[in-house]
Design a protein around this motif. Structure first.
Motif, short mmCIF file in Angstrom:
data_model
loop_
_atom_site.label_atom_id
_atom_site.label_comp_id
_atom_site.label_asym_id
_atom_site.label_seq_id
_atom_site.Cartn_x
_atom_site.Cartn_y
_atom_site.Cartn_z
N PHE A 1 26.06 20.17 7.51
CA PHE A 1 26.81 20.26 6.27
C PHE A 1 26.24 19.23 5.31
N GLN B 1 25.30 24.53 3.73
CA GLN B 1 25.30 24.31 5.18
C GLN B 1 24.17 25.14 5.78
N GLY C 1 26.48 17.29 1.70
CA GLY C 1 27.44 16.96 0.66
C GLY C 1 26.86 16.05 -0.40
N LEU D 1 35.58 22.06 8.78
CA LEU D 1 34.60 22.05 7.69
C LEU D 1 34.23 23.45 7.22
N ILE E 1 30.86 19.35 -0.26
CA ILE E 1 29.89 20.17 0.46
C ILE E 1 29.25 21.17 -0.50
#
Length: 155
Positions: free
Chosen positions: A137, A128, A139, A63, A125
């Motif tokens: 994270f 974060q 999104g 990620l 995303i």
């Protein structure tokens, strides 16, 4: 009521709880799945989900390089596969191939949409946040898929 530790108290109230699978692209261009209990809806407008991934996890590494993840709410039929994806590392296993779940490419970034899932959300995303030994994270949901005949898995 008595005073207790967080661990003891949380063990008492955590079940039944919802579980999800996050799907993301690996640095090698394959797909990785991770089983999550730490996920939540974070906004109504725009529609958003947050997932919390441990810093040591292969999914965290993925990620950091990816811009997208899919969040699959597994059906009851996916219990064994969901457990497997939560106990085996993507560093040593191609979990998507091993579990054999049928899927099709999503609309956003062609990440897998699991056909047997009760619901799937395609997320981009947008931010974060470091949270202790995890990263959250966040999104924005770009596409959503549902199979209303499937019951959501509770663990």
């Amino acid at each position: 009521m008595e005073h207790s530790t967080f661990s003891n108290t949380y063990q008492h109230v955590k079940s039944p709880s919802k579980v999800a699978l996050a799907i993301m692209e690996t640095p090698e261009g394959k797909y990785n799945l991770i089983t999550l209990k730490w996920f939540m809806r974070t906004s109504i407008e725009p529609e958003m989900f947050a997932i919390s991934i441990g810093l040591s996890r292969f999914s965290h590494e993925c990620l950091q390089q990816a811009k997208y993840f899919n969040l699959c709410i597994p059906s009851e039929d996916m219990k064994d596969h969901t457990m497997f994806c939560g106990t085996v590392s993507g560093r040593v296993s191609n979990k998507l191939e091993e579990i054999g779940e049928e899927w099709f490419p999503g609309k956003l970034n062609k990440l897998p949409i699991l056909k047997n899932g009760a619901a799937n959300f395609e997320c981009e995303i947008v931010t974060q946040v470091r949270s202790g030994d995890h990263t959250i994270f966040v999104g924005v949901v770009k596409h959503a898929w549902v199979d209303e005949d499937k019951k959501m898995l509770l663990l």
